[in-house]
Design an enzyme around this catalytic site. Structure first.
Site, mmCIF file in Angstrom:
data_model
loop_
_atom_site.group_PDB
_atom_site.id
_atom_site.type_symbol
_atom_site.label_atom_id
_atom_site.label_comp_id
_atom_site.label_asym_id
_atom_site.label_seq_id
_atom_site.Cartn_x
_atom_site.Cartn_y
_atom_site.Cartn_z
ATOM 1 N N LYS A 116 27.815 -7.631 37.872
ATOM 2 C CA LYS A 116 27.364 -6.623 38.835
ATOM 3 C C LYS A 116 28.561 -5.908 39.474
ATOM 4 O O LYS A 116 28.490 -4.714 39.759
ATOM 5 C CB LYS A 116 26.504 -7.277 39.925
ATOM 6 C CG LYS A 116 25.133 -7.753 39.432
ATOM 7 C CD LYS A 116 24.276 -8.221 40.608
ATOM 8 C CE LYS A 116 23.265 -9.285 40.245
ATOM 9 N NZ LYS A 116 22.015 -8.826 39.699
ATOM 10 N N GLU A 200 27.468 -6.635 49.871
ATOM 11 C CA GLU A 200 26.977 -5.278 50.136
ATOM 12 C C GLU A 200 26.111 -5.224 51.369
ATOM 13 O O GLU A 200 25.629 -6.237 51.870
ATOM 14 C CB GLU A 200 26.273 -4.672 48.900
ATOM 15 C CG GLU A 200 25.109 -5.453 48.384
ATOM 16 C CD GLU A 200 24.526 -4.869 47.096
ATOM 17 O OE1 GLU A 200 25.268 -4.413 46.201
ATOM 18 O OE2 GLU A 200 23.288 -4.880 46.980
ATOM 19 N N HIS A 235 12.802 -12.253 46.001
ATOM 20 C CA HIS A 235 13.538 -11.277 45.183
ATOM 21 C C HIS A 235 13.043 -11.212 43.752
ATOM 22 O O HIS A 235 13.763 -10.783 42.854
ATOM 23 C CB HIS A 235 15.045 -11.553 45.193
ATOM 24 C CG HIS A 235 15.633 -11.629 46.566
ATOM 25 N ND1 HIS A 235 15.551 -10.577 47.446
ATOM 26 C CD2 HIS A 235 16.269 -12.610 47.230
ATOM 27 C CE1 HIS A 235 16.131 -10.924 48.580
ATOM 28 N NE2 HIS A 235 16.573 -12.151 48.475
ATOM 29 N N ARG A 292 17.993 -4.271 28.525
ATOM 30 C CA ARG A 292 16.952 -4.834 27.643
ATOM 31 C C ARG A 292 15.637 -4.165 28.000
ATOM 32 O O ARG A 292 15.570 -3.359 28.925
ATOM 33 C CB ARG A 292 16.822 -6.336 27.905
ATOM 34 C CG ARG A 292 16.578 -6.600 29.408
ATOM 35 C CD ARG A 292 16.231 -8.037 29.691
ATOM 36 N NE ARG A 292 16.473 -8.389 31.074
ATOM 37 C CZ ARG A 292 15.625 -8.193 32.072
ATOM 38 N NH1 ARG A 292 14.478 -7.601 31.862
ATOM 39 N NH2 ARG A 292 15.935 -8.558 33.296
HETATM 40 P P1 ADP Z 1 12.828 -8.464 35.535
HETATM 41 O O1 ADP Z 1 13.618 -7.605 36.470
HETATM 42 O O2 ADP Z 1 12.389 -7.722 34.316
HETATM 43 O O3 ADP Z 1 11.751 -9.253 36.161
HETATM 44 P P2 ADP Z 1 14.409 -10.918 35.339
HETATM 45 O O4 ADP Z 1 15.897 -10.892 35.278
HETATM 46 O O5 ADP Z 1 13.808 -11.442 36.571
HETATM 47 O O6 ADP Z 1 13.910 -9.458 34.979
HETATM 48 O O7 ADP Z 1 13.901 -11.769 34.099
HETATM 49 C C1 ADP Z 1 13.072 -11.239 33.120
HETATM 50 C C2 ADP Z 1 12.219 -12.326 32.544
HETATM 51 O O8 ADP Z 1 12.952 -13.158 31.711
HETATM 52 C C3 ADP Z 1 11.570 -13.180 33.600
HETATM 53 O O9 ADP Z 1 10.209 -13.360 33.297
HETATM 54 C C4 ADP Z 1 12.337 -14.474 33.532
HETATM 55 O O10 ADP Z 1 11.511 -15.572 33.814
HETATM 56 C C5 ADP Z 1 12.795 -14.494 32.093
HETATM 57 N N1 ADP Z 1 14.091 -15.108 31.992
HETATM 58 C C6 ADP Z 1 15.223 -14.726 32.587
HETATM 59 N N2 ADP Z 1 16.245 -15.497 32.214
HETATM 60 C C7 ADP Z 1 15.739 -16.410 31.376
HETATM 61 C C8 ADP Z 1 16.288 -17.512 30.643
HETATM 62 N N3 ADP Z 1 17.557 -17.827 30.705
HETATM 63 N N4 ADP Z 1 15.458 -18.236 29.880
HETATM 64 C C9 ADP Z 1 14.167 -17.925 29.803
HETATM 65 N N5 ADP Z 1 13.587 -16.910 30.449
HETATM 66 C C10 ADP Z 1 14.358 -16.159 31.228
HETATM 67 P P1 ADP Z 2 18.680 -9.678 40.074
HETATM 68 O O1 ADP Z 2 19.761 -9.609 39.049
HETATM 69 O O2 ADP Z 2 18.404 -11.051 40.518
HETATM 70 O O3 ADP Z 2 17.485 -8.884 39.657
HETATM 71 P P2 ADP Z 2 19.267 -7.502 41.952
HETATM 72 O O4 ADP Z 2 20.621 -7.088 42.330
HETATM 73 O O5 ADP Z 2 18.536 -6.631 41.004
HETATM 74 O O6 ADP Z 2 19.335 -8.981 41.377
HETATM 75 O O7 ADP Z 2 18.410 -7.708 43.277
HETATM 76 C C1 ADP Z 2 17.136 -8.291 43.249
HETATM 77 C C2 ADP Z 2 16.345 -7.909 44.495
HETATM 78 O O8 ADP Z 2 17.043 -8.258 45.701
HETATM 79 C C3 ADP Z 2 16.070 -6.434 44.639
HETATM 80 O O9 ADP Z 2 14.958 -6.020 43.890
HETATM 81 C C4 ADP Z 2 15.870 -6.309 46.145
HETATM 82 O O10 ADP Z 2 14.574 -6.735 46.510
HETATM 83 C C5 ADP Z 2 16.846 -7.300 46.717
HETATM 84 N N1 ADP Z 2 18.131 -6.646 47.069
HETATM 85 C C6 ADP Z 2 19.193 -6.492 46.249
HETATM 86 N N2 ADP Z 2 20.202 -5.842 46.872
HETATM 87 C C7 ADP Z 2 19.780 -5.580 48.119
HETATM 88 C C8 ADP Z 2 20.367 -4.942 49.272
HETATM 89 N N3 ADP Z 2 21.601 -4.454 49.249
HETATM 90 N N4 ADP Z 2 19.630 -4.842 50.407
HETATM 91 C C9 ADP Z 2 18.370 -5.356 50.451
HETATM 92 N N5 ADP Z 2 17.777 -5.971 49.420
HETATM 93 C C10 ADP Z 2 18.448 -6.094 48.258
#
Ligand code: ADP
Ligand code: ADP
Ligand code: MG
Length: 677
Positions: A116, A200, A235, A292
């Site tokens: 990130k 952040e 989250h 993806r």
């Molecule tokens: P999204 O923003 O699309 O929800 P996530 O990063 O939360 O993306 O994960 C996408 C999906 O992949 C989720 O349903 C999560 O449970 C699954 N997932 C993420 N990492 C893994 C992993 N290492 N093994 C199996 N499933 C995973």
């Molecule tokens: P992940 O890789 O786990 O998806 P993200 O960076 O996409 O992580 O953040 C996941 C969630 O966390 C976001 O959808 C939002 O709800 C919350 N979030 C992330 N960054 C911030 C921020 N700067 N302020 C408030 N909420 C945040």
């Protein structure tokens, strides 16, 4: 185009990818672990390869083995789905080295977006707006704290390598910084093998709005508009929709163009999602890019009428994007609800077990149900993406998602009412699910009025987690109807005998007493309903309510009339447990049939006895009759209730000791019975 691909994933996404392949005439190879031998995705693909043990690291994460299997089965490409190896640059490289096409972006783009902080440095150069913060290399704790003080609290500490909502901590004030840093670093190291963090500004009441982008190898890159994924718990997304409510054309273009710039900055190819966090005033900042296909891609498919997996396949095969930016349009509104095996009342703890009973709303499988696409069955615009069927098990090894329920409507209100209807028709018995919670969520004032931000669930906690509503008369009426229907069906075994009184019996026998009490247990309480027969029909009383009652059953589907009110519901019986589904609620009642067990238990001793004092009102068998398990043998009336004594097993009836009209004392033998060996 490819002739054959291997799908390196499982569950709903493997099925989803295979569905498009089937439509395009591409053969599919499924892979499966020990836990998935009978899984839907295995049955759905043309071939399948066993790849190892149940734990993901022993199967779905075995990059080299998967590549080997692809080569062995003659696949030309690998689709990684989401999760598992989808964002693993080593896997993408390994595919290329083995002469296979990785259906996803180039390894270099995965690497660029994998961290990130590194991604933010790149985005800064591409002039994509960023949340105020620090994403540098220097990880000196004192420096990080100074940066946090400069940014201003609250700040969010994030694992640079994080994902899936893990490795994040909000810090409210400078004093709490050190402790939060230590715990994020610990979690990041444990979950992602990398303890680097970024700091952040923590936005209050933000929305999560993401842009679907697509690029090909010919230099084209477009955006397929936005998805609002603000409704989250811990989250993690719960509901997603497209388009985002309140989005102006101008803002849509600005976000779309920023996302395309982000993709171009890393030489992106294929499907990707650029996630933004947006303030209520509409200002937005880059958060991360998911390299993806996203879980929630179907809402984009529903509003654009495009099949994103088909786009992925075409791009991976070297074709140009099917459409240019100006050819893409938004049509209507789509919502997705993630149906999980989990317990919302217990902090959303995942639940595991067998889907013993599964009924889903009538779905127009696959694409949007716009004009002409409904095939004439069921309501238009309901799509279910699932990797499980009735009888399948949700195991502890993988994500506990049961299905994605996606609906489309001409506008948000129409989509919302379809979602409510569809959720009400989604019935699961066997494990706890979030269906009732989703129903409350989509019906809540906040969601209906699109008062969206990532804190919606917490902010509306009281409305979303109400004390269980008391059981109403319509639930009881459905349960009573189901009991009467099952008794009626048991009697129908004898229907061939035209002289049998049961052939002509109504809901129950009038000469057996005009009043019948039925008892149901729920949460340690006993609920009592009274059915009173009158000349012109019957009346059901429950709690402080009473209404004329009649019912009509077709299998599990039950229609009841309570006075002038007509209610439709479903009752699924499992032994004495009646699962009543009505108006989006699922209530499990125990039917307290006092004779059900008594007869069976006594039956083992070779005789059937009266469980309480009463009168014999019907004898349906003669000595020497050969019967099957469950055949009604004799009916008693006791305490103004009728009780059927049924055969406890296949066997032969012995001596019948009582005739119709005779009184029987408690524990007296009614008939002899010899179970078949
Ligand atoms: P999204 O923003 O699309 O929800 P996530 O990063 O939360 O993306 O994960 C996408 C999906 O992949 C989720 O349903 C999560 O449970 C699954 N997932 C993420 N990492 C893994 C992993 N290492 N093994 C199996 N499933 C995973
Ligand atoms: P992940 O890789 O786990 O998806 P993200 O960076 O996409 O992580 O953040 C996941 C969630 O966390 C976001 O959808 C939002 O709800 C919350 N979030 C992330 N960054 C911030 C921020 N700067 N302020 C408030 N909420 C945040
Ligand atoms: Mg994210």
């Amino acid at each position: 185009m490819f002739n054959k691909i291997l799908i390196a994933n499982r569950g709903e996404i493997a099925c989803r990818v295979a569905a498009t392949c089937r439509r395009l005439g591409i053969r599919t190879v499924a892979v499966y672990s020990d836990a998935d031998a009978d899984a839907r995705h295995v049955a759905f693909c043309d071939e399948a390869v066993h790849i190892g043990g149940a734990a993901a690291r022993d199967s779905y994460l075995r990059a080299d083995h998967l590549i080997e299997m692809a080569r062995e089965t003659g696949a030309q490409a690998i689709h990684p789905g989401y999760g598992f190896l989808s964002e693993n640059e080593g896997f993408a490289e390994g595919c290329a080295a083995a002469g296979l096409v990785f259906i996803g972006p180039p390894a270099s783009a995965i690497r660029a977006m994998g961290s990130k902080s590194a991604a933010k440095q790149l985005m800064e150069k591409a002039a994509v707006p960023l949340v105020p913060g620090y994403h540098g290399e220097d990880q000196d704790p004192a420096l990080l704290r100074r940066e946090a003080d400069r940014i201003g609290y609250p700040v969010l500490l994030k694992a640079s390598a994080g994902g899936g909502g893990k490795g994040m901590r909000v810090v409210e004030a400078s004093e709490g910084f050190e402790a939060a840093l230590t715990s994020v670093k610990r979690e990041a190291q444990a979950s992602f093998g990398d303890d680097k963090v970024l700091v952040e500004k923590y936005l209050t009441r933000p929305r999560h709005i993401e842009i679907q982008v697509f690029a090909d190898t010919h230099g084209n890159c477009v955006y397929l508009f936005e998805r609002d994924c603000s409704v989250q718990r811990r989250h993690q997304k719960v509901l997603e929709e497209a388009p985002a409510p309140g989005m102006s054309e101008e803002r849509r273009r600005a976000m779309g163009e920023a996302a395309v710039a982000a993709a171009r900055a890393v030489g992106y190819v294929g499907a990707g999602t650029v996630e933004f966090i947006a303030n209520q005033d509409g200002s937005f900042y880059f958060m991360e890019m998911n390299t993806r296909l996203q879980v929630e891609h179907p809402v984009t498919e529903m509003i654009t009428g495009q099949d994103l997996v088909e786009w992925q396949l075409r791009v991976a095969a070297g074709e140009a994007l099917p459409l240019a930016q100006e050819q893409l349009r938004i049509d209507g509104h789509a919502l997705e609800a993630r149906i999980y095996a989990e317990n919302p009342d217990n902090n959303f703890l995942p639940s595991t077990g067998k889907l013993r009973y599964l009924r889903t709303p009538p779905a127009v499988q696959f694409m949007r149900g716009g004009a002409g696409e409904t095939g004439g069955h069921g309501p238009a615009g309901v799509r279910i993406d699932s990797g499980v069927r009735e009888g399948d098990t949700i195991s502890p090894y993988y994500d506990p998602m049961i299905a994605k329920l996606i609906v489309w409507g001409r506008d948000r209100d129409e989509a919302l009412s379809r979602m409510r209807q569809a959720l009400a028709a989604y019935h699961v018995v066997g494990l706890s699910t979030n269906i009732a919670f989703l129903q409350r969520l989509v019906s809540s004032q906040a969601f209906r009025t699109a008062d969206l931000d990532t804190g919606l669930i917490e902010r509306n906690h009281d409305a979303l987690f109400p004390a269980p509503a008391p059981v109403g008369i319509e639930v009881i009426a459905l349960a009573v109807a189901a009991v009467l229907d099952s008794e009626r069906r048991e009697r129908r075994i004898d229907a061939a005998d035209r002289h049998s009184p049961w052939t002509h019996a109504g809901p129950w026998r009038l000469n057996g007493g005009a009043r019948r009490v039925l008892r149901f247990g729920i949460a340690g309480q006993t609920l009592e309903a009274t059915l009173q027969a009158e000349e012109r029909g019957s009346t059901l009383s429950f709690a402080d309510q009473a209404a004329p009652f009649s019912s009509h059953c077709v299998n599990d589907d039950i229609r009841i009339d309570l006075g002038t009110r007509r209610v439709h519901g479903q009752v699924h019986a499992e032994g004495e447990t009646l699962h009543v589904f009505v108006g989006g609620r699922h209530v499990a009642l125990e039917w307290l049939d006092p004779l059900a067990h008594a007869g069976e238990a006594e039956g083992e001793g070779g005789k059937l006895t009266a469980p309480m004092p009463g009168k014999v009102i019907a004898v349906m068998v003669e000595a020497g009759a050969s019967v099957t398990r469950g055949t009604p043998l004799l009916v008693m009336e006791a305490m103004k209730m009728e009780h059927t004594i049924s055969a406890p097993a296949d066997g032969v009836v012995g001596e019948v000791l009582y005739g119709v009209g005779e009184q029987v004392g408690e524990g007296e033998q009614l008939l002899g019975f010899e179970a078949k060996a």
